[in-house]
Design an enzyme around this catalytic site. Sequence first.
Site, PDB file in Angstrom:
ATOM      1  CB  ALA A  68     100.887 -48.758  34.023  1.00 36.95           C
ATOM      2  CG  ASP A  69     104.344 -54.525  34.891  1.00 35.20           C
ATOM      3  OD1 ASP A  69     104.211 -54.567  36.133  1.00 35.20           O
ATOM      4  OD2 ASP A  69     105.287 -55.047  34.281  1.00 35.20           O
ATOM      5  CB  THR A  70     107.709 -50.217  33.249  1.00 38.97           C
ATOM      6  OG1 THR A  70     106.695 -49.225  33.097  1.00 38.97           O
ATOM      7  CG2 THR A  70     108.913 -49.837  32.409  1.00 38.97           C
TER       8      THR A  70
END
Length: 190
Positions: A68-70
């Site tokens: 995941a990445d934000t």
Amino acid sequence: MNPFILASGSPRRKELLKQARYSFEIQTSTIEEKIEVGLSPANVVEQLAQQKAEDVWAGNQQAVVLGADTVVVFGNAILGKPSDATEARSMLRKLSGNVHHVYTGVAICSKKGITTFSEKTEVEFYPLSEEDIEMYIRSGESFDKAGAYGIQGFGAYLIKQMIGDYFTVVGLPLAKTMRALKDVGISPKV
């Protein structure tokens, strides 16, 4: 059942998956993140999440791997993690009294293939005084989070309103992720 691996060292993602009652291991990706020029924020986070998941999955092909990445997007600028207090102050001043968007991308690698998706949440900050900004920086929460803030913890003080999924802002759109994990045979332990 296949092993489940979180390809992230984020304490927030770890906590969210534990809260949702998953059993998993953590193996952080060591790749250098590369972003193609001209991608939309949604495509950026999906691409980064996929790079992380594929890196860990390459050595664990019997597992299901979640990456995941934000990012925080204000205007046309992607705000990543600040490198120091000066950069954190600058980011918080930009966000003060304004609306921005938080994008979290998710990638799941398994024998069934790769699934990627992203979610977007709109966040509005209260107007922040210099005292508010300094107090938040002293809390220490600014330094490992995109946009120099976290919505959970003391950062809740900054948020006037939000439209969308709270968990996207924390770093993992949990409901959509849980459904995607179910599709590849990973279920909570209830």
